[in-house]
Design a protein around this motif. Structure first.
Motif, mmCIF file in Angstrom:
data_model
loop_
_atom_site.group_PDB
_atom_site.id
_atom_site.type_symbol
_atom_site.label_atom_id
_atom_site.label_comp_id
_atom_site.label_asym_id
_atom_site.label_seq_id
_atom_site.Cartn_x
_atom_site.Cartn_y
_atom_site.Cartn_z
ATOM 1 N N VAL A 15 0.832 -1.210 0.000
ATOM 2 C CA VAL A 15 0.000 0.000 0.000
ATOM 3 C C VAL A 15 0.865 1.258 0.000
ATOM 4 N N VAL A 16 1.905 1.272 0.845
ATOM 5 C CA VAL A 16 2.714 2.476 1.033
ATOM 6 C C VAL A 16 3.526 2.817 -0.217
ATOM 7 N N LEU A 17 4.154 1.826 -0.836
ATOM 8 C CA LEU A 17 5.004 2.102 -1.993
ATOM 9 C C LEU A 17 4.244 2.762 -3.142
ATOM 10 N N PRO A 18 3.056 2.246 -3.550
ATOM 11 C CA PRO A 18 2.309 2.943 -4.604
ATOM 12 C C PRO A 18 1.886 4.348 -4.202
ATOM 13 N N LEU A 19 1.531 4.538 -2.921
ATOM 14 C CA LEU A 19 1.128 5.869 -2.466
ATOM 15 C C LEU A 19 2.295 6.861 -2.564
ATOM 16 N N LEU A 20 3.480 6.395 -2.195
ATOM 17 C CA LEU A 20 4.655 7.257 -2.329
ATOM 18 C C LEU A 20 4.926 7.586 -3.793
ATOM 19 N N GLY A 21 4.744 6.588 -4.660
ATOM 20 C CA GLY A 21 4.932 6.824 -6.086
ATOM 21 C C GLY A 21 3.942 7.835 -6.630
ATOM 22 N N ILE A 22 2.684 7.730 -6.227
ATOM 23 C CA ILE A 22 1.649 8.679 -6.679
ATOM 24 C C ILE A 22 1.944 10.085 -6.160
ATOM 25 N N LEU A 23 2.331 10.163 -4.867
ATOM 26 C CA LEU A 23 2.656 11.467 -4.286
ATOM 27 C C LEU A 23 3.823 12.111 -5.024
ATOM 28 N N TYR A 24 4.836 11.318 -5.337
ATOM 29 C CA TYR A 24 6.008 11.851 -6.034
ATOM 30 C C TYR A 24 5.617 12.367 -7.420
ATOM 31 N N TYR A 25 4.763 11.633 -8.107
ATOM 32 C CA TYR A 25 4.380 11.998 -9.474
ATOM 33 C C TYR A 25 3.562 13.299 -9.500
ATOM 34 N N PHE A 26 2.666 13.469 -8.534
ATOM 35 C CA PHE A 26 1.786 14.645 -8.515
ATOM 36 C C PHE A 26 2.273 15.707 -7.530
ATOM 37 N N LEU A 27 3.516 15.623 -7.115
ATOM 38 C CA LEU A 27 4.003 16.511 -6.064
ATOM 39 C C LEU A 27 4.014 17.973 -6.488
ATOM 40 N N ALA A 50 10.382 30.979 -2.867
ATOM 41 C CA ALA A 50 11.159 30.332 -1.818
ATOM 42 C C ALA A 50 10.335 29.254 -1.103
ATOM 43 N N ILE A 51 9.082 29.566 -0.763
ATOM 44 C CA ILE A 51 8.221 28.589 -0.067
ATOM 45 C C ILE A 51 7.923 27.394 -0.959
ATOM 46 N N ASN A 52 7.622 27.648 -2.229
ATOM 47 C CA ASN A 52 7.349 26.564 -3.165
ATOM 48 C C ASN A 52 8.561 25.653 -3.297
ATOM 49 N N PHE A 53 9.736 26.257 -3.449
ATOM 50 C CA PHE A 53 10.994 25.499 -3.558
ATOM 51 C C PHE A 53 11.200 24.647 -2.310
ATOM 52 N N PHE A 54 10.991 25.218 -1.131
ATOM 53 C CA PHE A 54 11.252 24.523 0.128
ATOM 54 C C PHE A 54 10.325 23.316 0.296
ATOM 55 N N ILE A 55 9.033 23.491 0.090
ATOM 56 C CA ILE A 55 8.090 22.387 0.289
ATOM 57 C C ILE A 55 8.328 21.277 -0.722
ATOM 58 N N TYR A 56 8.450 21.654 -1.990
ATOM 59 C CA TYR A 56 8.621 20.651 -3.043
ATOM 60 C C TYR A 56 9.889 19.835 -2.851
ATOM 61 N N ASP A 57 11.001 20.502 -2.652
ATOM 62 C CA ASP A 57 12.271 19.781 -2.534
ATOM 63 C C ASP A 57 12.346 18.953 -1.253
ATOM 64 N N THR A 58 11.764 19.461 -0.163
ATOM 65 C CA THR A 58 11.793 18.705 1.092
ATOM 66 C C THR A 58 11.053 17.387 0.952
ATOM 67 N N VAL A 59 9.830 17.427 0.452
ATOM 68 C CA VAL A 59 9.036 16.204 0.325
ATOM 69 C C VAL A 59 9.661 15.251 -0.680
ATOM 70 N N LYS A 60 10.090 15.779 -1.814
ATOM 71 C CA LYS A 60 10.676 14.936 -2.856
ATOM 72 C C LYS A 60 11.940 14.237 -2.360
ATOM 73 N N ILE A 61 12.805 14.966 -1.706
ATOM 74 C CA ILE A 61 14.074 14.391 -1.245
ATOM 75 C C ILE A 61 13.835 13.379 -0.134
ATOM 76 N N LEU A 62 12.900 13.643 0.768
ATOM 77 C CA LEU A 62 12.632 12.699 1.853
ATOM 78 C C LEU A 62 12.057 11.383 1.320
ATOM 79 N N ILE A 63 11.217 11.455 0.300
ATOM 80 C CA ILE A 63 10.680 10.233 -0.309
ATOM 81 C C ILE A 63 11.813 9.407 -0.911
#
Length: 347
Positions: A15-27, A50-63
């Motif tokens: 369940v988790v792996l596909p959800l992470l994949g979907i989140l990454y694709y639509f991030l 700056a805020i857009n850059f911070f949120i996007y890169d943080t979530v993407k890199i952590l995944i």
């Protein structure tokens, strides 16, 4: 592991792996909605960028960091340090020991300073100095943190070039330093340890624990890595976000632009006195590139920051004399500069 727990684990992963994949694709669309619609920030504003850059890169890199850390955890679970140490001291490797040590450095999640204890263990175990230096060179340069962040920020081509060159740098650097016969420059403390230590002779027996039983601990270790570097990730991306939103376009290009032949060595000289791990410096490199600094120059700067630092030199003083530290730093700095020029030509 009980059968019911195995089933729950498999279902959770499924369940988790596909959800992470979907989140990454639509991030990116999701982050754009949060930044510009929900928060009401303007697209063209410095704060919005700056805020857009911070949120996007943080979530993407952590995944990416969690997934790659878990994968590397599986590798480490079946290829522990003791196996490598015993194998290198009991088998004739025909020079491949430098490559193997460099590869092991690439799959261990250590910065330059935290690599020192393993380096001491290698020396104590009787592994040749050049082999231990191959590990010490590659370990902070190439690891799952750096690869995950590079993959997310610069794409697969730059990531492959960066990772392969980092491994080759450790292999060739360790080989050359080994041929220089520098053991006489090890500290008296290390020489005493070598004289008193006994070579381990028992063959390592492979752990027969099924992979499914190891999986919970592998996932926990992967999350532990994410948790331990989270602060560095947030600080690095925050700096990158501020630079991305507010630093003038010509701030970095003035000194490190492509038309200046001295840009690469200057980047390395500026970087050596600094200290950061990959989690903190890679987002900054992304902003360097966005501001016009060539990617190769940025990579050279990053390699010097994470692979050569004053804190590392201080720790190495426990195991090396200053002359060996100078030779080590000088040799690796030269290789990094050459790689910077090569990166700029290839990329």
């Amino acid at each position: 592991m009980q059968k019911s727990k195995k089933i729950k684990l498999i279902v959770s992963i499924a369940v988790v792996l596909p959800l992470l994949g979907i989140l990454y694709y639509f991030l990116q669309p999701l982050v754009n909605y949060l930044t510009y619609d929900l928060f009401g920030l303007k697209v063209e504003s410095h704060l919005g960028e700056a805020i857009n850059f911070f949120i996007y890169d943080t979530v993407k890199i952590l995944i990416l960091l969690f997934l790659i850390s878990a994968l590397m955890g599986a590798v480490n679970a079946y290829f522990p340090v003791d196996r490598l140490r015993i194998y290198l001291t009991t088998k004739k490797m025909y020079g491949l020991q430098y490559l193997f040590a460099s590869l092991f450095g690439a799959i261990t999640p250590f910065c330059s300073c935290s690599s020192i204890p393993l380096f001491i263990g290698f020396v104590k175990g009787g592994i040749p100095l050049g082999v231990t230096l191959a590990f010490l060179i590659t370990s902070p340069l190439v690891n799952e943190v750096a690869v995950a962040m590079f993959l997310g920020l610069f794409g697969i081509k730059a990531t492959l070039i960066y990772a392969i060159s980092g491994i080759l740098l450790g292999t060739i650097g360790g080989f050359i330093l080994g041929k220089l016969k520098l053991d006489r420059y090890l500290s008296d403390w290390v020489k005493e340890i070598q004289a008193n230590s006994e070579q381990e002779s028992e063959q390592w027996e492979a752990d027969q624990t099924p992979f499914i039983d190891r999986l919970p601990s592998i996932i926990r270790e992967g999350w532990d890595i994410v948790r331990k570097v989270l602060v560095y990730v947030l600080i690095g991306i925050a700096i990158g976000a501020a630079m991305h939103g507010y630093v003038p376009e010509n701030f970095f290009t003035e000194f490190l632009s492509a038309d200046k032949w001295y840009a690469v060595p200057l980047a390395v000289i500026f970087a050596v006195p600094m200290y950061a791990n990959a989690a903190g410096i890679v987002p900054v490199i992304q902003v360097f590139v966005a501001k016009g600094v060539p990617l190769g120059t940025g990579i050279a700067f990053m390699m010097a920051v994470v692979g050569l630092s004053l804190p590392e030199a201080t720790l190495l003083k426990k195991v090396m004399k200053w002359k060996l530290i100078g030779i080590f730093f000088g040799t690796i700095s030269m290789f990094i500069i050459l790689l910077g020029y090569l990166f700029n030509w290839i990329l």
